[in-house]
Motif scaffolding. Structure first.
Motif: not given
Length: 190
Positions: A34-54, A114-120
């Motif tokens: 969350l401290a890194v904006p990444g290529l996709t941005g934090r919002r997309i990273g968190v949404l992608a991460g939530a889907a990956l989590f589930l 650095f690509a998709v923040p928080a998703a990994g």
């Protein structure tokens, strides 16, 4: 083991051994992401991460359940000279055998920030939750059978440490009174 006994590790404990490290590594990695904006941005990273989590939690929880049941059906009673491995020893052995895989997963999740923040990190945390859910499912199967399931320590897959791997041919059982003992013989306690 003396007189043909074997070391036995409780199946649910071995399954649950990786849950806490994966969860905490995932939480730390997601927080750092969350401290890194990444290529996709934090919002997309968190949404992608939530889907990956589930998805990860569901997949890990349901994966290979049939194999666990197939090994539990022909389970035999633990022998008098079998030694039940303590919960802490089972957890320590699993984590020691997987420390490099955990470190590699942490590094990969951190790099993905650095690509998709928080998703990994959320993916790792989802895998940890899936292992907790699978261990809880095994606990319910034990309650239904009124027995604890144990796997021979020498049959745990050495590379993966999986209690449902190819080397495991069937489980052993003890009464629920055995619990997670401190390396005691089964004959006198169950």
């Amino acid at each position: 083991m003396a007189r043909g006994g074997h070391g036995l590790a409780r199946v649910a404990v071995v399954v649950r051994a990786g849950a806490a490290p994966l969860w905490w590594l995932g939480v730390v990695t997601a927080g750092l992401g969350l401290a890194v904006p990444g290529l996709t941005g934090r919002r997309i990273g968190v949404l992608a991460g939530a889907a990956l989590f589930l998805v990860a939690a569901a997949l890990v929880s349901y994966l290979r359940r049939g194999r666990y049941l197939a090994l539990a059906r022909p389970a035999t009673r633990a022998g008098r000279h079998d030694v039940l491995q303590d919960r802490a020893v089972s957890v320590r052995d699993w984590r020691r055998g997987h420390r490099w895989w955990l470190l590699l997963a942490f590094a990969a999740a951190l790099a993905s920030d650095f690509a998709v923040p928080a998703a990994g990190g959320m993916l790792l945390a989802g895998c940890g939750v899936g292992l907790w859910l699978k261990a809880a499912w095994l606990g319910r199967r034990e309650q239904e059978a009124d027995a604890l399931f144990w796997v021979r320590v020498d049959r745990l897959s050495r590379r993966a440490g999986r209690p449902a791997g190819k080397p495991a041919r069937s489980y052993r059982t003890t009464g629920v009174a055995a619990g997670d003992t401190h390396r005691r013989r089964t004959g006198a306690t169950v």
